[in-house]
Design an enzyme around this catalytic site. Structure first.
Site, short mmCIF file in Angstrom:
data_model
loop_
_atom_site.label_atom_id
_atom_site.label_comp_id
_atom_site.label_asym_id
_atom_site.label_seq_id
_atom_site.Cartn_x
_atom_site.Cartn_y
_atom_site.Cartn_z
N LYS A 45 0.83 -1.21 0.00
CA LYS A 45 0.00 0.00 0.00
C LYS A 45 0.86 1.26 0.00
CE LYS A 45 -3.84 -0.17 2.07
NZ LYS A 45 -4.87 -0.36 3.11
N SER A 104 16.31 -41.36 -9.11
CA SER A 104 15.00 -40.73 -9.00
C SER A 104 14.70 -40.56 -7.52
CB SER A 104 13.91 -41.58 -9.66
OG SER A 104 12.66 -40.92 -9.59
N ARG A 135 -3.37 3.14 8.50
CA ARG A 135 -3.71 1.91 7.79
C ARG A 135 -2.51 0.96 7.70
NH1 ARG A 135 -8.39 2.67 4.41
NH2 ARG A 135 -9.07 4.85 4.35
N HIS A 144 -3.58 -41.20 3.27
CA HIS A 144 -3.68 -42.14 2.15
C HIS A 144 -4.78 -41.72 1.18
CE1 HIS A 144 -5.30 -45.77 0.13
NE2 HIS A 144 -4.02 -46.09 0.02
N GLY A 194 12.80 -40.32 -4.27
CA GLY A 194 11.53 -40.64 -3.63
C GLY A 194 11.37 -39.74 -2.43
N THR A 195 10.87 -38.54 -2.65
CA THR A 195 10.90 -37.52 -1.60
C THR A 195 9.90 -37.78 -0.48
OG1 THR A 195 9.48 -36.17 -3.04
CG2 THR A 195 11.85 -35.68 -3.02
N ASN A 196 8.90 -38.65 -0.71
CA ASN A 196 7.99 -38.97 0.39
C ASN A 196 8.74 -39.68 1.51
OD1 ASN A 196 6.05 -37.95 -1.32
ND2 ASN A 196 5.24 -39.93 -1.91
N ASP A 197 9.44 -40.79 1.17
CA ASP A 197 10.20 -41.51 2.19
C ASP A 197 11.41 -40.72 2.65
OD1 ASP A 197 8.64 -43.67 2.65
OD2 ASP A 197 9.78 -45.09 1.44
N GLY A 204 -8.27 -7.02 4.70
CA GLY A 204 -9.11 -7.19 5.87
C GLY A 204 -8.48 -7.94 7.02
N ARG A 224 -3.39 -1.32 -6.55
CA ARG A 224 -2.52 -2.50 -6.49
C ARG A 224 -2.83 -3.36 -7.69
NH1 ARG A 224 -5.49 -3.62 -1.21
NH2 ARG A 224 -7.55 -4.26 -1.92
N TYR A 250 14.15 -34.02 -14.73
CA TYR A 250 12.69 -34.13 -14.91
C TYR A 250 12.01 -34.28 -13.55
CZ TYR A 250 13.07 -39.19 -14.06
OH TYR A 250 13.31 -40.41 -13.49
N MET A 270 -5.66 -7.13 8.75
CA MET A 270 -5.05 -6.27 9.77
C MET A 270 -5.91 -5.03 9.96
SD MET A 270 -1.01 -6.85 8.99
CE MET A 270 -1.15 -6.45 7.25
N ARG A 317 4.49 -48.09 -10.07
CA ARG A 317 4.55 -48.81 -8.80
C ARG A 317 3.99 -50.21 -9.00
NH1 ARG A 317 2.16 -43.25 -6.72
NH2 ARG A 317 1.02 -43.73 -8.61
N ARG A 346 9.41 -49.37 -11.17
CA ARG A 346 10.01 -49.59 -9.85
C ARG A 346 9.69 -51.00 -9.38
NH1 ARG A 346 7.95 -46.18 -4.77
NH2 ARG A 346 6.23 -47.66 -4.90
N CYS A 372 10.26 -38.57 -8.29
CA CYS A 372 8.97 -39.20 -8.53
C CYS A 372 8.09 -39.18 -7.29
CB CYS A 372 9.15 -40.63 -9.03
SG CYS A 372 10.06 -41.70 -7.90
N GLU A 410 15.84 -42.50 -1.61
CA GLU A 410 14.81 -42.20 -0.61
C GLU A 410 15.28 -42.48 0.81
OE1 GLU A 410 11.47 -44.89 -1.30
OE2 GLU A 410 12.81 -46.25 -2.36
#
Length: 887
Positions: free
Chosen positions: A22, A771, A91, A452, A773-776, A100, A336, A859, A102, A571, A626, A839, A752
């Site tokens: 602002k 590759s 303000r 899940h 395995g970012t979850n594990d 809205g 803005r 990739y 603050m 998988r 895999r 992946c 992973e």
């Protein structure tokens, strides 16, 4: 000494980090020569110093005093002058718009001594003066001193009833004078002291209140939702008051230079005569369309149109404008780059390209993958106000309608008969997959965005609402807020908002998905044309490839239609479910080598057929298979279910040897922490022939497809490797099998395990590709299980700011991200041509995609429905990297 205060003439929109959005934009408009009331801005630096120390930083009060003197000279009035008072607004204004969230205080400087001077200043308008005073007491009391707003509202309602009116404008000067007296009593009752009469005290306390509002509950919640950093702080803008509530020739309004809902060109907005800005927000009276201002005040309207055109040309984008007209004089209070719907974002970006205002790189930069995702999911038409049953977590966007079903098998059976169903469960597990696939949507009473149900639903593009805690699921029915919903009753679930409705709510189909599916041409719809144009440019400029996580031929085909350049994760364990489960049970229960070999031999042709269908769907594109990852006991019935079944059989005197054998196997394979147990590469090395069967199936499917003219590019991925010796053992076996059949395939690994990332240089000696395995990797890096902890303490961690966002939703750059960078650097140091992708679920997250681009991956791979999002974000990475002009 730090400079904490800037006059508008000293600032610009480029200083929004310091002056807030602002303040930067007020300075920009002032420097453009537009009619902006004089004022100054207290910086975000001052706010941060105040929040750190609990008091205003040294020197701030003196700086404010100096700039206030300049403001008084510009305005020709003094703050607190009883004869000709200057009034100011105070303000908030953070770097990112938080509408809205603050605080704002208007009419600062009014007191018992100055209210008469204000009336004189405005031509003897006592009604206006007393109305302005009551507004100040109300706003100051609520914002600065914590007086409940309801107390003031009740007094206002009492005054209107006494005057026989339902409108604020029906209160005359005498009534408003009496209301001010009552407001001051309310203030004293709740604070223990009188309303402050010193104008500078009002100003200083208002500034501090705006600083404090940065950490107000609604501001914190909004920042968390919008992923705005908590340490930015807010600037404070002190601006000379201009009044839209001085009669019919005054008013206030909001305008947009284009339609923020659709992107259509033209002027859009609302105007409210004889009102201040908060009246518009509060909805006290109905506004009129902006075009009607032309009939009320043609001169002001024409001037506003010229200014709006000038602002859009200057900002090169849709502008959102706030203005006030004071007795025919137009004043600009804010502008803005305007917020807009996802559809408008794409349409406006391409319009501006056609107008020669921006180029396609900038157009690509101005839209986001999150906006594209919004356009891909159907939405409910809520115009008929359906009955809402409950609210949960918006886990997977979309709109789904169907009959309630509580059992996955029954859901699949009903869907096979053509019925539309909603699968309702306390929580889902892999056994529910057939029902989840068959259902229109999934509703659970437990879990969150990374449960899940949520992860699988997003992967399938299936609507899902999780954690609807007002829903109590029983056998054959559920209750929600006192209502009972039985199996077969129709419900509608909104995965974009997390809401559950009773009955069928009409659904609006997404034209963007029809375009991706090839059933709608780009020229048939302006929105689709805009998406096609920007996405085509993204594909042209991006460096990062985009593959899909797909386990079936149907998913692979859809991924290809959506623009995937191959399969980054197949998988294979999903191929062992359903009617094939008895074969897996035979493998697990095999007591001899011959029994095990027979079970594997029976699985081989089924696996081969699976791979053939995948290879055909992805003809000419790489397919990364895999090898089986989860522990084998996950393919057996749950322990408690088996134990009950065996106990009932024994009590009836009808023991079942097969069930008892399964129970013994479950006991034998029981692990305290299966995530860290016998799974992945460990399973392949311990169970002879298991990986060999899968590798042979890949090779034989490759040969069969090539005979039919299908080009196959197979890749074999070994999961959960932690040491190079593990990969070397599997690679040697794979090369022998593939070589014997004359098939060439890349062999690589899924990174992973943290140790794999830290020893990537060694592992790269035996890998053709990595590759992630970012979850594990996230689970093991943080030391917690996603399934166990999200519902347990993630909400608290988000509240405390330990997480800005769940590390399972967006990559943890500092921790898990560092492991990724180490693995990339060390892997390529050993093998410069090492092909590297990701992946895990993060492969479809827009923020994570930017990290993977910067980290040098080749990739990303994500669910089919997220492929267009990943394509778009990969393109945005490229234009940001090349220095595209950004707003």
């Amino acid at each position: 000494m730090t400079k904490y205060v800037y006059d508008f003439a000293e600032g610009s929109k480029e200083l929004k980090d310091l002056l807030g959005g602002k303040g930067g934009n007020l300075a920009e408009m002032a420097n453009l020569g537009l009619p902006v009331p004089p004022g100054f801005t207290v910086t975000t630096d001052a706010c941060r110093a105040y929040l750190r120390g609990g008091d205003e930083p040294f020197g701030l009060a003196d700086e404010i005093g100096l700039h206030l003197e300049r403001l008084e000279r510009q305005a020709g009035r003094r703050l607190g002058d009883p004869d000709d008072p200057l009034l100011v607004s105070v303000r908030s204004g953070a770097k990112f718009s938080m509408p809205g969230m603050m605080e704002t205080i208007l009419n600062v400087g009014l007191s018992d001594a100055t209210v008469a001077g204000l009336a004189t200043q405005t031509g003897g308008d006592e009604r206006f003066a007393w109305d302005s005073y009551r507004r100040l007491i109300q706003m100051f009391g609520r914002t600065v001193c914590g007086v409940p707003g309801e107390a003031f509202e009740r007094a206002l309602d009492d005054a209107k009833r006494a005057a026989g009116t339902t409108d604020d404008l029906g209160l005359d000067a005498a009534a408003l004078r009496g209301l001010v007296t009552r407001y001051r009593e309310i203030f004293r009752e709740h604070t223990g002291h009188d309303f402050p009469q010193d104008a500078r005290e009002q100003l200083d306390r208002s500034i501090r209140a705006v600083f404090d509002s940065w950490n107000g509950e609604r501001a914190v919640l909004y920042r968390r939702q919008e992923h705005i950093p908590a340490d930015l702080g807010t600037a404070v803008n002190i601006v000379a008051m201009v009044f839209g509530n001085l009669g019919p020739d005054s008013g206030t309004g909001v305008a947009f230079t284009r339609d923020p809902a659709t992107g259509a060109t033209g002027v859009y907005g609302d105007y409210l005569a004889n009102a201040q800005g908060e009246d518009v927000v509060a909805g006290i009276r109905n506004t009129v369309p902006l075009q009607q201002l032309a009939a009320v005040d043609k001169h002001a309207y024409d001037e506003l149109m010229v200014i709006m055109a000038k602002l859009e040309a200057h900002y090169r984008d849709l502008c959102d404008i706030e203005f006030t007209i004071e007795r025919g004089k137009l004043w600009m209070l804010q502008t803005r780059v305007g917020k807009r719907t996802a559809a408008a974002a794409f349409v406006i970006a391409t319009q501006l390209v056609d107008e020669g205002v921006i180029d396609l790189d900038e157009a690509l930069h101005r839209v986001t993958g999150a906006q594209l995702a919004q356009l891909m999911f159907p939405a409910f038409d809520l115009s008929r106000a359906p009955e809402r049953l409950a609210r949960g977590v918006a886990a997977s966007p979309g709109a789904a309608v169907g009959a309630v079903v509580f059992d996955a098998k029954r859901a699949a059976a009903l869907a096979a008969r053509g019925e539309r169903v909603i699968l309702v469960r306390r929580e889902t597990n892999p056994d529910d997959l057939p029902g989840m696939i068959a259902a229109q949507g999934i509703l659970t009473s437990r879990g969150g965005k990374t449960s899940h149900a949520a992860v699988v639903a997003r992967g399938m593009g299936k609507t899902c609402v999780c954690g609807a805690d007002r829903i109590d699921v029983h056998d054959g029915h559920f209750t929600a807020d006192g209502r009972t919903v039985a199996e077969g009753d129709i419900v509608s679930i909104d995965g974009s908002a997390g809401t559950v409705y009773l009955g069928a709510v009409p659904v609006q189909e997404s034209p963007v998905v029809r375009y991706f599916e090839g059933t709608l041409s780009p020229g048939a719809d302006p929105l689709v044309a805009a998406v096609d144009r920007i996405l085509t440019h993204a594909d042209k400029v991006r460096r990062l490839g985009v593959r899909a996580n797909a386990d079936t031929a149907d998913d692979a085909a859809r991924a290809r239609r959506f623009g995937a350049q191959g399969i980054g994760l197949c998988r294979t364990e999903h191929m062992f479910l359903g009617e094939r489960r008895p074969l897996v049970e035979r493998l697990i229960l095999a007591g001899t080598d011959d029994e095990r070999d027979k079970a594997l031999a029976d699985l081989l042709p089924l696996q081969r057929a699976d791979f053939e269908r995948l290879f055909e769907a992805m003809n000419g594109l790489p397919v990364t298979v895999r090898l089986i990852d989860p522990p084998l006991h996950e393919f057996l019935p749950p322990l408690d279910e088996l134990a009950v079944r065996v106990a009932l059989e024994e009590s009836r005197g009808e023991p079942d040897g097969h069930d008892q054998a399964l129970l013994d196997a479950v006991h034998r394979m029981h692990e305290e922490n299966p995530m860290l147990g016998l799974r992945g590469v460990r399973l392949g090395l311990v169970v002879p022939g298991l990986f060999a069967m899968q590798i042979r199936a890949v090779a034989e499917a490759t040969l069969a497809c090539r005979e039919r003219g299908v080009t196959v590019r197979p890749e074999i991925m070994v999961p959960l490797v932690g040491a190079v010796q593990e990969l070397e053992a599997v690679r040697e076996e794979a090369q022998q099998l593939l070589g014997a059949l004359g098939v060439q395939a890349r062999v690589g690994t899924m990174i992973e395990v943290p140790r794999a990332a830290l020893t990537a240089g060694e592992i790269a000696r035996a890998a053709d590709f990595f590759s992630f395995g970012t979850n594990d990797l996230t689970q093991m890096g943080w030391g917690f299980s996603r399934d166990d902890v999200e519902g347990a303490f993630f909400t608290r961690y988000l509240e405390l700011g330990i997480f800005g966002v769940s590390p399972f939703e967006s990559i943890d750059r500092d921790g898990v991200g560092r492991l990724v960078r180490i693995a990339v650097d060390e892997g390529r140091r050993t093998r410069p041509d090492l092909h590297i992708g990701v992946c895990g679920e993060h492969g479809g997250d827009p923020a994570s995609i930017h990290f993977f681009h910067d980290a040098g991956l080749d990739y990303v791979s994500c669910s089919p429905f997220r492929v267009p999002v990943a394509r778009l974000e990969a393109g945005r990475c490229a234009v940001v990297a090349t220095g595209s002009d950004s707003r």
